[in-house]
Scaffold this motif. Structure first.
Motif, mmCIF file in Angstrom:
data_model
loop_
_atom_site.group_PDB
_atom_site.id
_atom_site.type_symbol
_atom_site.label_atom_id
_atom_site.label_comp_id
_atom_site.label_asym_id
_atom_site.label_seq_id
_atom_site.Cartn_x
_atom_site.Cartn_y
_atom_site.Cartn_z
ATOM 1 N N ALA A 166 74.416 -6.868 -67.277
ATOM 2 C CA ALA A 166 75.488 -7.125 -68.238
ATOM 3 C C ALA A 166 74.898 -7.582 -69.554
ATOM 4 N N PRO A 167 75.247 -6.925 -70.679
ATOM 5 C CA PRO A 167 74.724 -7.350 -71.967
ATOM 6 C C PRO A 167 75.443 -8.593 -72.461
ATOM 7 N N SER A 168 74.796 -9.311 -73.345
ATOM 8 C CA SER A 168 75.423 -10.477 -73.950
ATOM 9 C C SER A 168 76.268 -10.019 -75.132
ATOM 10 N N PRO A 169 77.219 -10.872 -75.578
ATOM 11 C CA PRO A 169 78.029 -10.493 -76.732
ATOM 12 C C PRO A 169 77.200 -10.156 -77.958
ATOM 13 N N ALA A 170 76.000 -10.735 -78.080
ATOM 14 C CA ALA A 170 75.158 -10.446 -79.242
ATOM 15 C C ALA A 170 74.683 -9.003 -79.257
ATOM 16 N N ASP A 171 74.742 -8.345 -78.071
ATOM 17 C CA ASP A 171 74.310 -6.958 -78.004
ATOM 18 C C ASP A 171 75.365 -5.991 -78.532
ATOM 19 N N VAL A 172 76.575 -6.492 -78.769
ATOM 20 C CA VAL A 172 77.679 -5.620 -79.141
ATOM 21 C C VAL A 172 77.698 -5.426 -80.654
ATOM 22 N N ALA A 173 77.500 -4.224 -81.104
ATOM 23 C CA ALA A 173 77.549 -3.930 -82.537
ATOM 24 C C ALA A 173 78.987 -3.712 -82.973
ATOM 25 N N ALA A 174 79.319 -4.163 -84.170
ATOM 26 C CA ALA A 174 80.669 -3.973 -84.693
ATOM 27 C C ALA A 174 80.931 -2.494 -84.937
ATOM 28 N N GLU A 175 82.086 -2.027 -84.454
ATOM 29 C CA GLU A 175 82.451 -0.634 -84.651
ATOM 30 C C GLU A 175 83.111 -0.462 -86.020
ATOM 31 N N ALA A 211 86.386 -3.260 -75.771
ATOM 32 C CA ALA A 211 84.960 -3.393 -76.077
ATOM 33 C C ALA A 211 84.660 -4.579 -76.978
ATOM 34 N N THR A 212 85.668 -5.060 -77.681
ATOM 35 C CA THR A 212 85.404 -6.043 -78.739
ATOM 36 C C THR A 212 85.954 -7.434 -78.465
ATOM 37 N N ARG A 213 86.465 -7.697 -77.232
ATOM 38 C CA ARG A 213 87.050 -9.018 -76.997
ATOM 39 C C ARG A 213 87.272 -9.258 -75.507
ATOM 40 N N ASP A 214 87.495 -10.540 -75.198
ATOM 41 C CA ASP A 214 88.050 -10.950 -73.919
ATOM 42 C C ASP A 214 89.532 -11.204 -74.171
ATOM 43 N N PRO A 215 90.433 -10.330 -73.691
ATOM 44 C CA PRO A 215 91.844 -10.451 -74.054
ATOM 45 C C PRO A 215 92.660 -11.363 -73.147
ATOM 46 N N LEU A 216 92.013 -11.979 -72.144
ATOM 47 C CA LEU A 216 92.744 -12.705 -71.116
ATOM 48 C C LEU A 216 92.948 -14.178 -71.469
ATOM 49 N N PHE A 252 80.742 -3.373 -60.116
ATOM 50 C CA PHE A 252 81.832 -3.398 -61.084
ATOM 51 C C PHE A 252 81.808 -2.113 -61.904
ATOM 52 N N VAL A 253 82.974 -1.496 -62.068
ATOM 53 C CA VAL A 253 83.129 -0.384 -63.013
ATOM 54 C C VAL A 253 83.768 -0.974 -64.268
ATOM 55 N N GLU A 254 82.972 -1.115 -65.298
ATOM 56 C CA GLU A 254 83.398 -1.796 -66.523
ATOM 57 C C GLU A 254 82.611 -1.260 -67.702
ATOM 58 N N THR A 255 83.299 -0.882 -68.779
ATOM 59 C CA THR A 255 82.619 -0.366 -69.969
ATOM 60 C C THR A 255 82.550 -1.383 -71.100
ATOM 61 N N SER A 256 83.276 -2.487 -71.002
ATOM 62 C CA SER A 256 83.332 -3.461 -72.100
ATOM 63 C C SER A 256 82.141 -4.410 -72.055
ATOM 64 N N PRO A 257 81.283 -4.424 -73.084
ATOM 65 C CA PRO A 257 80.189 -5.401 -73.109
ATOM 66 C C PRO A 257 80.695 -6.841 -73.121
ATOM 67 N N ALA A 258 81.799 -7.101 -73.822
ATOM 68 C CA ALA A 258 82.334 -8.458 -73.886
ATOM 69 C C ALA A 258 82.765 -8.943 -72.506
ATOM 70 N N LEU A 259 83.440 -8.076 -71.750
ATOM 71 C CA LEU A 259 83.897 -8.482 -70.429
ATOM 72 C C LEU A 259 82.758 -8.488 -69.412
ATOM 73 N N ARG A 260 81.779 -7.621 -69.563
ATOM 74 C CA ARG A 260 80.620 -7.680 -68.670
ATOM 75 C C ARG A 260 79.928 -9.034 -68.759
ATOM 76 N N ALA A 261 79.849 -9.558 -69.957
ATOM 77 C CA ALA A 261 79.207 -10.857 -70.129
ATOM 78 C C ALA A 261 79.980 -11.947 -69.396
ATOM 79 N N ARG A 262 81.322 -11.898 -69.443
ATOM 80 C CA ARG A 262 82.125 -12.881 -68.724
ATOM 81 C C ARG A 262 81.998 -12.688 -67.215
ATOM 82 N N GLN A 263 81.971 -11.446 -66.772
ATOM 83 C CA GLN A 263 81.839 -11.166 -65.344
ATOM 84 C C GLN A 263 80.504 -11.663 -64.793
#
Length: 356
Positions: free
Chosen positions: A11-20, A52-57, A124-135
């Motif tokens: 799981a990547p960290s949020p810092a790995d996520v580039a702004a789209e 991809a850009t947030r934890d919405p929960l 886990f089947v997950e494409t969101s880097p932000a949520l992977r970090a939380r998982q």
């Protein structure tokens, strides 16, 4: 699930996520150059950016889910799986969750199931880097995949899909004066608007709905059918079972269910794409038909309230004490009618609990 595939990755960290790039501007340019796009394409692009850009929960996010309301939900799902696994002969299996949010359900489920000796490897089947970090914080030993087709093929799987299918793209077909048309999304000055598009053959409309009045809308989800077909084929070939819990209906049916949520309130689904959660009700009849056609055994759907009651939520709530009573009521009553549970299994596996 259109992201590039990978087999097994950390799981990547949020810092790995580039702004789209700004999604509304990008969609507006695409529509200006190529013309209006189907609702399904609009929804896919909006949700891909959103997740991809947030934890919405949670309270600070846009919505909550049953595992975040109470630990009881995940615990009962874990015991459901452990019971099924035990009656299947305790084979080696893999635990798979689709769209696992923060990982709360799996963490609660496997904590409860471990008491019965059920401790499978987690996928886990997950494409969101932000949520992977939380998982990764809750289930650090998990393996992540971008696509169901990348899941291992060596062992039976117990697959959990809680509020997963509702976020997959849908097509909308609208009855016009001259027949049925695909609903598409146009744009002018960053204002996105659904309009009637090209005509579609009457043959793709269910017979009982073909003569619906002008303005009627039918929703279908080819993406859901495709994923269900892959999972059904895997379960038939490898063994195991799937449990899907979501809000929905038994179709085919007339009616628009596409909706957006932001800040725990309903919003316009065509405003600010990528900044609000887009969902649509799940057609459980179609999902079940896909499983049956693939050779799997399908149980349900049943209302979530009845499902949780049969699994023993009242007993668990009593054990946890009065403080969980509001959570129990919310899971069984508020979510218990619109939400439904559907199971699919290999023919040699026993009927799962909660469906009898």
């Amino acid at each position: 699930m259109s992201a590039p595939r990978m087999t097994e990755t950390p799981a990547p960290s949020p810092a790995d996520v580039a702004a789209e790039p700004d999604l509304p501007a990008r969609l507006a340019r695409a529509i200006t150059l190529g013309g209006p796009i189907p609702v399904s394409q609009f929804m896919a692009a909006a949700n891909a950016h959103y997740y991809a850009t947030r934890d919405p929960l949670g309270a600070d996010g846009d919505f909550t889910t049953a595992p975040e309301i109470s630990q009881m939900f995940g615990e009962l799902i874990g015991l459901w799986a452990a019971d099924l696994w035990d009656r299947a002969g305790r084979p080696d299996v893999r635990w798979v969750e689709l769209g696992p949010g923060r990982g709360t359900l799996t963490a609660d489920a496997l904590r409860a199931a471990a008491r019965a000796g059920f401790a499978p490897p987690v996928h886990f089947v997950e494409t969101s880097p932000a949520l992977r970090a939380r998982q990764a914080q809750r289930v650090p030993a998990a393996t992540w995949h971008d696509d169901v087709e990348d899941l291992p093929t060596d062992l039976p799987m117990i697959v959990i899909a809680n509020e997963f299918f509702d976020a997959l793209p849908i097509r909308q077909l609208m009855r016009g004066r001259a027949g049925w048309q695909e609903r598409i999304v146009a744009c002018q000055d960053l204002l996105f608007l659904p309009i009637p598009g090209a005509s579609v053959p009457d043959g793709i409309i269910p017979d009982e709905l073909r003569d619906a009045p002008s303005g009627a809308i039918i929703e279908t989800s080819p993406a859901s059918v495709g994923i269900m077909r892959v999972l059904a084929a895997r379960i038939v070939a490898q063994g195991g079972a799937l449990l899907a819990v979501d809000y929905g209906y038994e179709g085919p049916a007339i009616g628009e269910t596409l909706q957006a949520v932001r800040g725990h309130a309903f919003a316009n689904p065509f405003e600010e794409p990528g900044e609000r959660d887009l969902t649509a009700h799940v057609d459980f009849a179609t999902l079940g038909a896909v499983g049956t056609a693939s050779g799997a055994i399908v149980s349900g759907p049943v209302p979530q309230g009845a499902f949780l009651t049969r699994l023993g939520i009242d007993t668990r709530a009593a054990a946890l004490g009065p403080r969980v009573a509001p959570d129990r009521d919310r899971l069984v009553q508020a979510m218990g009618t619109l939400f439904k549970a559907l199971a699919m299994r290999h023919r040699d596996w026993p009927e799962p609990a909660g469906f009898q």
